[in-house]
Design an enzyme around this catalytic site. Structure first.
Site, PDB file in Angstrom:
ATOM      1  N   LYS A 141     -10.981  -4.429  10.703  1.00 41.40           N
ATOM      2  CA  LYS A 141     -11.004  -5.472  11.709  1.00 41.40           C
ATOM      3  C   LYS A 141     -11.666  -6.569  11.024  1.00 41.40           C
ATOM      4  O   LYS A 141     -12.437  -6.286   9.957  1.00 41.40           O
ATOM      5  CB  LYS A 141     -12.090  -5.076  12.843  1.00 41.40           C
ATOM      6  CG  LYS A 141     -11.350  -3.882  13.611  1.00 41.40           C
ATOM      7  CD  LYS A 141     -10.577  -4.294  14.610  1.00 41.40           C
ATOM      8  CE  LYS A 141     -10.089  -3.371  15.832  1.00 41.40           C
ATOM      9  NZ  LYS A 141      -9.012  -3.922  17.028  1.00 41.40           N
TER      10      LYS A 141
ATOM     11  N   ASP B 200      -6.797  -6.652  11.463  1.00 43.39           N
ATOM     12  CA  ASP B 200      -6.317  -6.990  12.804  1.00 43.39           C
ATOM     13  C   ASP B 200      -7.730  -8.146  13.244  1.00 43.39           C
ATOM     14  O   ASP B 200      -8.946  -7.430  13.046  1.00 43.39           O
ATOM     15  CB  ASP B 200      -6.937  -5.743  13.695  1.00 43.39           C
ATOM     16  CG  ASP B 200      -6.239  -5.795  15.138  1.00 43.39           C
ATOM     17  OD1 ASP B 200      -6.143  -7.174  15.462  1.00 43.39           O
ATOM     18  OD2 ASP B 200      -6.670  -5.107  16.057  1.00 43.39           O
TER      19      ASP B 200
ATOM     20  N   GLU C 196      -2.633  -8.183  12.131  1.00 43.25           N
ATOM     21  CA  GLU C 196      -2.445  -8.283  13.873  1.00 43.25           C
ATOM     22  C   GLU C 196      -3.185  -9.219  14.281  1.00 43.25           C
ATOM     23  O   GLU C 196      -4.141  -9.491  14.149  1.00 43.25           O
ATOM     24  CB  GLU C 196      -3.148  -6.878  14.056  1.00 43.25           C
ATOM     25  CG  GLU C 196      -2.158  -6.154  15.121  1.00 43.25           C
ATOM     26  CD  GLU C 196      -2.898  -4.783  15.534  1.00 43.25           C
ATOM     27  OE1 GLU C 196      -2.752  -3.880  14.176  1.00 43.25           O
ATOM     28  OE2 GLU C 196      -3.647  -4.577  16.180  1.00 43.25           O
TER      29      GLU C 196
ATOM     30  N   ASP D  59      -0.059  -7.773  18.895  1.00 39.82           N
ATOM     31  CA  ASP D  59      -0.652  -7.031  19.922  1.00 39.82           C
ATOM     32  C   ASP D  59      -1.135  -7.205  21.028  1.00 39.82           C
ATOM     33  O   ASP D  59      -0.386  -7.022  21.934  1.00 39.82           O
ATOM     34  CB  ASP D  59      -2.007  -6.179  18.799  1.00 39.82           C
ATOM     35  CG  ASP D  59      -2.512  -5.208  19.568  1.00 39.82           C
ATOM     36  OD1 ASP D  59      -1.898  -4.669  20.620  1.00 39.82           O
ATOM     37  OD2 ASP D  59      -3.712  -4.647  19.072  1.00 39.82           O
TER      38      ASP D  59
ATOM     39  N   LYS E 124       2.014   0.140  23.409  1.00 34.56           N
ATOM     40  CA  LYS E 124       1.381   1.004  23.948  1.00 34.56           C
ATOM     41  C   LYS E 124       2.336   1.740  25.200  1.00 34.56           C
ATOM     42  O   LYS E 124       2.675   0.871  25.953  1.00 34.56           O
ATOM     43  CB  LYS E 124       0.042   0.625  24.724  1.00 34.56           C
ATOM     44  CG  LYS E 124      -0.818  -0.154  23.633  1.00 34.56           C
ATOM     45  CD  LYS E 124      -2.042  -0.804  24.099  1.00 34.56           C
ATOM     46  CE  LYS E 124      -3.028  -1.186  22.773  1.00 34.56           C
ATOM     47  NZ  LYS E 124      -2.520  -2.582  22.489  1.00 34.56           N
TER      48      LYS E 124
HETATM   49 MG   LIG Z   1      -5.194  -5.111  17.410  1.00 36.34          MG
END
Ligand SMILES: [Mg+2]
Length: 388
Positions: free
Chosen positions: A151, A182, A208, A236, A260
């Protein structure tokens, strides 16, 4: 949406984008007899919450999870219910599924597909913002893991120096591990370009959602190409419903999509829309219990293995399904939970432990709130007016 509807690109609209009403009885409890609602405590605050409420029920194919975040309205949450009804076998998967999943010989007919015994899917480890000297101990919790997602941009561009120090330590310790970043939409356009310049040396698999909007992602990709920075961009947050992957593909906003199961309306709908987008996909969780993660693992096992996917993501696509570690309790015993061991989770059905369903149950007021929510979404899927 009529069967003959076309997307903006002129290609036929996937069948599963159809919002045709489902043929269901008036009340959900005529069909779902064992609704449970549990509260799962989280290890640390994530997405602004410290506890996650999820509803669980079973059908002919097994247990399913219905867990839209509590702030979501009926229209959005009803897609999550469609996914759960499909995974439990209470409604059939879209007919298009059989053609949409060429990689899986079991995907035939309308019943949810069986998966090969002992099959597993790879998952990534996650490296949160932390001081460099904690990188090794945090990642050691995952065991042997081939892919790590770091992250970045926790405090936006102000985090860049800290992020770089952490990534340098990561690369020193793990020179051969596949690395993804991300940013959770944490940069402005100009910041994202500068951050990409700085991150380009770390041999990234993909980055991401550096910026929030789909149009910004498209602009960023153009700018990176102009500068000769070969960073693959993944979407995302830009993918929250079944139409979104098509829009990402149309605008050239990303080369990879993160998908998802529940928000896309189920495994069948997800496979459909992934095929229609033509983009390589990585499955991730929506902070689910092991029951919800099991649906993600099944989708991951059925992802189309295209040349494009192999080029960018490799033969064994690591998915973002290692989130079981974010909870301090699950609805099954630890050894049965879908938490990753050496970078993989099994593709299997999860049956909640009755004692845990009881121990983790919400109070009657919250149960009633969820029962009403299921009913509202159920009515919406029947085609009743949401405001009616
Ligand atoms: Mg993400």
């Amino acid at each position: 949406m009529a069967d003959t509807a076309r997307s903006h690109s002129g290609a036929p609209e996937p069948a599963s984008l159809s919002s045709a009403p489902l043929d269901l009885p008036a009340r959900f409890d005529e069909v779902i007899e064992d609704l449970h609602v549990v509260r799962l405590p989280m290890v640390t605050r994530f997405r602004g919450i410290t506890e996650r409420e999820v509803a669980l029920f079973s059908g002919p194919a097994g247990w399913a999870e219905f867990s839209p975040f509590v702030e979501y309205g009926t229209e959005e949450a009803s897609r999550w219910l469609r996914a759960s009804l499909e995974f439990s076998g209470l409604i059939p998967q879209p007919i298009a599924l059989a053609e949409a999943a060429p990689s899986n010989a079991h995907a035939r007919g309308s019943a949810p597909a069986a998966v090969a015994n002992g099959e597993t899917v790879a998952v990534n480890g996650t490296l949160p913002a932390c001081p460099p000297d904690q990188v090794e101990s945090i990642l050691s919790r995952y065991g042997r893991v081939g892919t790590v997602k770091a992250k970045v941009a926790e405090h936006g561009f102000a985090s860049l120096e800290e992020d770089l120090a952490r990534l340098r330590e990561f690369r020193r310790l793990f020179p051969d591990t596949t690395l993804r970043l991300d940013a959770n939409a944490g940069y402005t356009q100009a910041e994202a370009v500068e951050a990409c310049e700085a991150f380009a040396d770390f041999d990234l698999q993909y980055f991401e959602q550096p910026v929030p909007a789909v149009e910004q992602l498209a602009d960023l990709r153009e700018e990176l190409a102009r500068r000769g920075l070969p960073i693959v961009i993944a979407a995302d947050e830009s993918i929250r419903k079944a139409e979104d992957p098509l829009r990402v593909a149309e605008l050239g906003a990303a080369e990879v999509i993160i998908v998802k199961v529940q928000p896309l309306g189920g495994i069948g709908a997800a496979l459909d829309v992934i095929s229609a987008s033509g983009l390589p996909a990585v499955v991730s969780s929506a902070l689910e219990s092991s029951v919800g993660l099991a649906a993600g693992a099944e989708l991951a096992a059925k992802l189309p293995r295209t040349d494009r996917s192999r080029d960018i993501l490799g033969d064994r696509v690591a998915c973002g399904l290692g989130t079981g570690r974010l909870f301090t309790a699950d609805i099954v015993a630890d050894h049965e939970a879908l938490t990753p061991v050496d970078g993989a989770i099994p593709v299997t059905r999860i049956v909640p432990d009755p004692d845990r369903l009881q121990q983790l149950a919400v109070d009657p007021g919250r149960f009633e709130w969820w029962a009403q929510r299921v009913q509202s979404c159920w009515s919406a899927l029947r085609g009743e007016n949401l405001r009616g």
